[in-house]
Design an enzyme around this catalytic site. Structure first.
Site, mmCIF file in Angstrom:
data_model
loop_
_atom_site.group_PDB
_atom_site.id
_atom_site.type_symbol
_atom_site.label_atom_id
_atom_site.label_comp_id
_atom_site.label_asym_id
_atom_site.label_seq_id
_atom_site.Cartn_x
_atom_site.Cartn_y
_atom_site.Cartn_z
ATOM 1 N N GLU A 113 -3.876 47.816 29.972
ATOM 2 C CA GLU A 113 -2.991 48.923 29.599
ATOM 3 C C GLU A 113 -2.198 49.412 30.818
ATOM 4 O O GLU A 113 -1.023 49.761 30.700
ATOM 5 C CB GLU A 113 -3.815 50.052 28.949
ATOM 6 C CG GLU A 113 -3.057 51.306 28.588
ATOM 7 C CD GLU A 113 -1.914 51.110 27.586
ATOM 8 O OE1 GLU A 113 -1.742 50.005 27.041
ATOM 9 O OE2 GLU A 113 -1.163 52.085 27.390
ATOM 10 N N TRP A 170 3.125 68.957 11.326
ATOM 11 C CA TRP A 170 2.556 67.666 11.752
ATOM 12 C C TRP A 170 1.143 67.696 11.193
ATOM 13 O O TRP A 170 0.263 68.353 11.733
ATOM 14 C CB TRP A 170 2.553 67.572 13.274
ATOM 15 C CG TRP A 170 1.931 66.310 13.785
ATOM 16 C CD1 TRP A 170 0.689 66.166 14.304
ATOM 17 C CD2 TRP A 170 2.539 65.027 13.855
ATOM 18 N NE1 TRP A 170 0.492 64.862 14.676
ATOM 19 C CE2 TRP A 170 1.598 64.138 14.417
ATOM 20 C CE3 TRP A 170 3.796 64.523 13.484
ATOM 21 C CZ2 TRP A 170 1.869 62.789 14.619
ATOM 22 C CZ3 TRP A 170 4.061 63.182 13.693
ATOM 23 C CH2 TRP A 170 3.107 62.343 14.255
ATOM 24 N N LYS A 188 1.854 49.535 30.933
ATOM 25 C CA LYS A 188 2.608 50.770 31.238
ATOM 26 C C LYS A 188 3.618 50.503 32.334
ATOM 27 O O LYS A 188 4.770 50.898 32.229
ATOM 28 C CB LYS A 188 1.679 51.889 31.729
ATOM 29 C CG LYS A 188 0.925 52.748 30.755
ATOM 30 C CD LYS A 188 1.722 53.440 29.723
ATOM 31 C CE LYS A 188 1.990 52.533 28.598
ATOM 32 N NZ LYS A 188 1.614 52.577 27.327
ATOM 33 N N ARG A 215 7.912 68.634 17.471
ATOM 34 C CA ARG A 215 6.495 68.983 17.373
ATOM 35 C C ARG A 215 5.872 68.517 16.056
ATOM 36 O O ARG A 215 4.662 68.641 15.861
ATOM 37 C CB ARG A 215 6.319 70.510 17.486
ATOM 38 C CG ARG A 215 6.838 71.087 18.776
ATOM 39 C CD ARG A 215 6.652 72.589 18.787
ATOM 40 N NE ARG A 215 5.247 72.938 18.697
ATOM 41 C CZ ARG A 215 4.419 73.002 19.718
ATOM 42 N NH1 ARG A 215 4.865 72.737 20.930
ATOM 43 N NH2 ARG A 215 3.170 73.337 19.549
ATOM 44 N N LYS A 266 9.740 52.615 19.712
ATOM 45 C CA LYS A 266 8.468 53.344 19.573
ATOM 46 C C LYS A 266 7.598 52.720 18.494
ATOM 47 O O LYS A 266 6.396 52.639 18.614
ATOM 48 C CB LYS A 266 8.784 54.808 19.241
ATOM 49 C CG LYS A 266 7.573 55.690 19.104
ATOM 50 C CD LYS A 266 6.975 55.999 20.456
ATOM 51 C CE LYS A 266 5.656 56.700 20.390
ATOM 52 N NZ LYS A 266 4.830 56.388 21.579
ATOM 53 N N HIS A 273 -8.813 31.406 38.997
ATOM 54 C CA HIS A 273 -8.553 30.191 38.222
ATOM 55 C C HIS A 273 -7.054 29.953 38.029
ATOM 56 O O HIS A 273 -6.659 29.280 37.086
ATOM 57 C CB HIS A 273 -9.272 30.266 36.868
ATOM 58 C CG HIS A 273 -10.762 30.298 37.006
ATOM 59 N ND1 HIS A 273 -11.494 29.228 37.476
ATOM 60 C CD2 HIS A 273 -11.662 31.288 36.792
ATOM 61 C CE1 HIS A 273 -12.783 29.552 37.514
ATOM 62 N NE2 HIS A 273 -12.902 30.808 37.104
ATOM 63 N N CYS A 316 2.468 71.555 15.437
ATOM 64 C CA CYS A 316 3.445 71.937 14.432
ATOM 65 C C CYS A 316 4.415 72.863 15.134
ATOM 66 O O CYS A 316 4.136 73.339 16.232
ATOM 67 C CB CYS A 316 2.809 72.715 13.284
ATOM 68 S SG CYS A 316 1.579 71.791 12.370
ATOM 69 N N ASN A 320 -0.364 76.693 13.318
ATOM 70 C CA ASN A 320 -0.312 75.469 14.126
ATOM 71 C C ASN A 320 -1.697 75.326 14.743
ATOM 72 O O ASN A 320 -2.201 76.280 15.314
ATOM 73 C CB ASN A 320 0.766 75.647 15.201
ATOM 74 C CG ASN A 320 0.698 74.608 16.292
ATOM 75 O OD1 ASN A 320 0.236 73.493 16.067
ATOM 76 N ND2 ASN A 320 1.149 74.971 17.469
ATOM 77 N N GLY A 321 -2.305 74.139 14.624
ATOM 78 C CA GLY A 321 -3.636 73.963 15.210
ATOM 79 C C GLY A 321 -4.657 73.645 14.135
ATOM 80 O O GLY A 321 -4.300 73.198 13.039
ATOM 81 N N GLU A 324 6.571 48.081 31.171
ATOM 82 C CA GLU A 324 7.498 48.525 30.122
ATOM 83 C C GLU A 324 8.485 49.585 30.596
ATOM 84 O O GLU A 324 9.575 49.676 30.062
ATOM 85 C CB GLU A 324 6.779 48.933 28.828
ATOM 86 C CG GLU A 324 5.906 50.148 28.893
ATOM 87 C CD GLU A 324 5.144 50.402 27.590
ATOM 88 O OE1 GLU A 324 5.540 49.922 26.519
ATOM 89 O OE2 GLU A 324 4.124 51.097 27.654
HETATM 90 C C1 G6P Z 1 5.543 49.376 20.009
HETATM 91 C C2 G6P Z 1 5.479 50.498 21.027
HETATM 92 C C3 G6P Z 1 4.121 50.500 21.726
HETATM 93 C C4 G6P Z 1 3.004 50.573 20.694
HETATM 94 C C5 G6P Z 1 3.109 49.453 19.683
HETATM 95 C C6 G6P Z 1 2.143 49.633 18.543
HETATM 96 O O1 G6P Z 1 5.572 48.157 20.661
HETATM 97 O O2 G6P Z 1 6.508 50.344 21.984
HETATM 98 O O3 G6P Z 1 4.046 51.620 22.583
HETATM 99 O O4 G6P Z 1 1.779 50.518 21.349
HETATM 100 O O5 G6P Z 1 4.421 49.427 19.107
HETATM 101 O O6 G6P Z 1 2.488 50.794 17.857
HETATM 102 P P1 G6P Z 1 1.513 51.570 16.890
HETATM 103 O O7 G6P Z 1 2.343 52.675 16.308
HETATM 104 O O8 G6P Z 1 1.071 50.572 15.865
HETATM 105 O O9 G6P Z 1 0.378 52.068 17.713
#
Ligand code: G6P
Length: 608
Positions: free
Chosen positions: A481, A74, A485, A27, A603, A504, A2, A100-101, A488
Site C-alpha cells: 500500500e 451520508w 500511494k 460531507r 476514484k 531473487h 453528514c 450528524n454522527g 499514484e
Molecule cells: C480505484 C481507486 C483506488 C481504489 C480502487 C478500488 O482504482 O483509484 O483508490 O482503491 O479503485 O476502489 P473501491 O471503491 O472498490 O475500494
C-alpha cells in the site's frame, strides 16, 4: 459524516439552506432534506439522492418561512431512502431534528420508545431523538433537548426545531463539528465553515459537550449541564474552497488527518466488552463460523491491499485457509468457490465493476458474500448477504487513506467476531487485542502530531526515479500500500515485494542511493527482515525504516527511521501505514503534482 445547516432571520430560509447544503455536499450526498417553520408548524421536504432532487421538490412545493434547518446525508444507519433522509420528526411532527454522527445506544432506545407506544418510521438512529425530545417537552425546547441528549450516547451534532417555539434553534455538539455564523439580524449554523461564507466571516466554533441556542440576533452557549459559556467569535479569512477542505491544502491531507476520528467511528458501538463484538449488518452464526473451511477475500487497488491484511488475520487467528485475490483475476480463473465458503468483498465505493462481478460469481456458486464497504446503499452492500460498513465518511481524494485504515479495523472486528463464534481465540488474547484496538485512534493521532521527519525525508527522495518497499507478513501488506500511494500521486516508479523475495531479482536494480523503504514491526520475522535489509545496504541503498518507537536496534541498520507507537503486531498496519501516506503526500507536493486528482486515475472504476 453528514452536512448540517440552520438559518434564523428575516430572509426566506429554504434557498439559504439549499445553498449551504450544496457547499456541504462533500460531507455526504445520498439524500437531503429541509424543515422550515411557518405559521405555527414545521414543514419537511426530503428526498433520497443528490441535492438536485430536493431542489426540484422545493420548486414544486415551496416552503415559506424564515427559520429552518437542512441536512445532506451520508448514511450510517439505514439505507439512503426518502424515509431515512433527515429531518426526522416525532409522530406529531412538532419536534424536528437533524443529526450528524452516531447514536450508539439507539437500539435499546428504540425498543424503550416502542414499548411506550411510539411509532418509529425510519431505520435511522436519529429518529429516536425526535421522540425522546417529544417525551421530555414541558414547554421549553432547550430543557427538553438537554434531557433527551442526556439519554443518548455517541458522537454527534444535533439540531432541533420546535413548532411551538419557532423563534429559536437549539443545537448540541458531542464530538461532531458545528459552527455558528453571525449575520446582520440573522444567525446561521453549519457543520463546517464553507456553508457560512456567503453570509458571514464571523463564526463561533461550538465545542464538545456544548449546547447553543440561536435566535435572530444572538447565540447563547452553555454546557450540557446548563452553565453559561463565554466564547470569542473568530474572523475567518479562508476562501470558500480552502474552508471546504477544513483549511488543509488538499483533501488527501485532510483525510489523512481525519483518520483518528474515522477509526473511532468504525469502532463506535461495536465493542460491547472485551469479548463481544456487535456488527449490525453481519448475520453469521456459530454453526456457519464453526464449519467454515475457506475464506476468499477479493477487491481491487487499496481495498485489495487491505484484504492482504485480512488474509493474514483470518489465517493466524481463525485458522481458516484464506486467499486474497484481485477481483479481476478471481472472476476469470474459475475459482473453486463452494457453498459454505465465505467471500469477503472489500470496496470503498461498493461500485467497482470487477469487485461486483467477482462477488456475484462467488454468490452464484453458493458462497456467502460479506461486503466491507464505506458507502451505505452501494450496489455491493445491496447484493451481499452481510455488510460491514467502515464508516470512514466520504473520501474525496483519489488516493485512498482513511478508507484503507477503516477497512483494516473493520476486518479486525470481523476477525474478533468470527473468532468468538468459532471459539478460536483465548479470552486473554482477545482482551489484549481489544484493548489495543481501542487505543488505535490515539496512536494514529500521535503519528500525525509529528510529521516533520516525514516532510524532511520527502524532500530527500522527491527527485529519485525508483523507490522499493519491502516487509514480511503484515509488513509486506503495508509495503504494497505504501508503494501504491507513492506511485499514484508522485509518479515515481515504485515496487513492493516481500523482503525475502528481493534477492531473487529486484536486488539487481538497487544501486548506491536507491531508496528502499522497509516496514519492520513483526516480531516473529524481525531478524529475517534485518538480514534482507543488510543485503540492500551492502549495495549502497538508502534504507528508510518504519519501526516501533521503542525499537532499540533499528538506528544501526537504517539511514532514516520513521517511528510509530508500538501496538499489537496484528494491528501494526494501522499505525505503520500513516507515515507512508504522509510520505507519498509530501513527495507529490514537493514535485508539484495535482494531489487530489492524479493523472489517468479515477476514484471509482465502474467499468471492467
Ligand atoms: C480505484 C481507486 C483506488 C481504489 C480502487 C478500488 O482504482 O483509484 O483508490 O482503491 O479503485 O476502489 P473501491 O471503491 O472498490 O475500494
Amino acid at each position: 459524516m453528514c452536512g448540517i445547516m440552520g438559518y434564523i432571520g428575516d430572509r426566506p430560509a429554504a434557498p439559504i439552506l439549499l445553498d449551504g447544503l450544496a457547499r456541504l455536499e462533500y460531507r455526504g450526498y445520498d439524500s437531503a432534506g429541509v424543515a422550515v417553520a411557518h405559521n405555527g408548524t414545521v414543514a419537511v421536504r426530503k428526498a433520497a439522492g443528490k441535492l438536485a432532487r430536493l431542489r426540484e421538490m422545493l420548486e414544486r412545493e415551496p416552503l415559506p418561512g424564515t427559520v429552518g434547518i437542512g441536512h445532506t446525508r451520508w448514511a450510517t444507519h439505514g439505507q439512503p431512502t426518502d424515509t431515512n433522509a433527515h429531518p426526522h420528526t416525532d409522530e406529531s411532527g412538532r419536534f424536528v431534528v437533524i443529526h450528524n454522527g452516531i447514536i450508539e445506544n439507539f437500539l435499546p432506545l428504540r425498543e424503550e420508545l416502542a414499548a411506550r407506544g411510539h411509532r418509529l418510521r425510519s431505520d435511522t438512529d436519529t429518529e429516536v431523538l425526535a421522540h425522546l425530545i417529544e417525551e421530555e417537552y414541558r414547554g421549553d425546547i432547550v430543557e427538553a433537548t438537554r434531557r433527551a441528549v442526556s439519554r443518548a450516547a455517541g458522537a454527534y451534532a444535533l439540531v432541533v426545531l420546535c413548532a411551538h417555539e419557532p423563534g429559536r434553534i437549539v443545537a448540541v455538539r458531542m464530538i461532531s463539528p458545528l459552527v455558528v455564523g453571525f449575520g446582520e439580524g440573522e444567525m446561521l449554523l453549519a457543520s463546517d465553515i464553507p456553508a457560512l461564507l456567503p453570509h458571514t466571516r464571523d463564526v463561533l466554533v461550538v465545542e464538545d459537550g456544548e449546547l447553543v441556542v440561536l435566535t435572530r440576533d444572538a447565540v447563547r452557549v452553555e454546557t450540557l449541564e446548563g452553565r453559561p459559556v463565554a466564547r470569542q467569535r473568530l474572523h475567518v479569512t479562508w476562501t470558500a474552497e480552502q474552508a471546504e477542505r477544513g483549511g488543509f491544502p488538499h483533501f488527501m491531507l485532510k483525510e489523512i488527518y481525519e483518520q483518528p476520528r474515522a477509526l473511532q467511528e468504525t469502532l463506535m458501538g461495536r465493542l460491547d466488552g472485551p469479548d463481544s463484538v456487535t456488527l449490525e449488518g453481519v448475520h453469521l452464526d456459530a454453526a456457519f463460523a464453526r464449519s467454515l473451511e475457506k475464506v476468499w477475500i477479493t477487491a481491487c487497488g487499496t481495498a485489495y491491499h487491505a484484504g492482504l491484511v485480512g488474509r493474514y488475520l483470518f489465517e493466524r487467528v481463525l485458522r481458516v485457509a484464506t486467499e486474497a485475490d484481485y477481483a479481476h483475476e478471481l472472476r476469470y480463473r474459475d475459482p473453486l468457490v463452494e457453498p459454505g465458503h465465505l467471500v469477503v468483498a472489500i470496496s470503498q465505493s461498493g461500485e467497482t465493476a470487477d469487485t461486483l462481478a467477482a462477488a456475484r460469481l462467488c454468490r452464484s456458486r453458493g458462497a456467502r458474500v460479506l461486503a466491507v464497504t464505506n458507502v451505505v446503499g452501494s450496489t455491493l452492500s445491496r447484493e451481499a448477504d452481510d455488510v460491514l460498513y467502515t464508516r470512514a465518511g466520504p473520501e474525496i481524494a483519489v488516493a485512498s487513506t482513511k478508507a484503507y485504515l477503516t477497512m483494516l479495523v473493520g476486518q479486525v472486528l470481523l476477525t474478533l467476531h468470527l473468532a468468538r463464534l468459532r471459539g478460536a481465540l483465548a479470552a486473554e488474547a482477545t482482551r489484549h487485542l481489544v484493548e489495543e484496538l481501542t487505543l488505535l485512534p490515539r496512536k494514529v493521532q500521535e503519528v500525525l502530531n509529528h510529521p516533520a521527519p516525514v516532510e524532511a525525508l520527502a524532500r530527500e527522495i522527491a527527485c529519485c526515479e525508483h523507490v522499493y518497499f519491502i516487509g514480511r507478513g503484515l509488513d509486506y501488506a503495508v509495503a504494497m500500500e505504501g508503494s501504491l500511494k507513492l506511485k499514484e500521486i508522485s509518479y515515481i516508479h515504485s515496487e513492493a515485494m516481500p523482503a525475502g523475495e528481493l534477492k531473487h531479482g529486484t536486488l539487481a536494480l538497487v544501486t548506491p542511493g536507491t531508496p528502499v523503504v522497509v516496514v519492520l514491526t513483526q516480531r516473529h520475522v524481525y531478524e529475517k527482515t534485518i538480514s534482507g535489509l543488510q543485503e540492500v545496504k551492502a549495495r549502497g541503498a538508502r534504507v528508510i525504516a518504519v519501526a516501533y518507537e521503542d525499537d532499540p536496534e533499528i538506528e544501526k541498520h537504517a539511514d532514516r527511521v520513521l517511528r510509530v507507537p508500538r501496538t499489537h503486531d496484528f494491528l501494526s498496519p494501522v499505525v505503520s501505514m500513516v507515515p507512508l501516506q504522509l510520505l507519498a503526500y509530501w513527495v507529490a507536493r514537493e514535485r508539484g503534482h495535482d494531489i487530489d486528482q492524479p493523472r489517468n486515475l479515477a476514484k471509482s472504476v465502474t467499468v471492467e
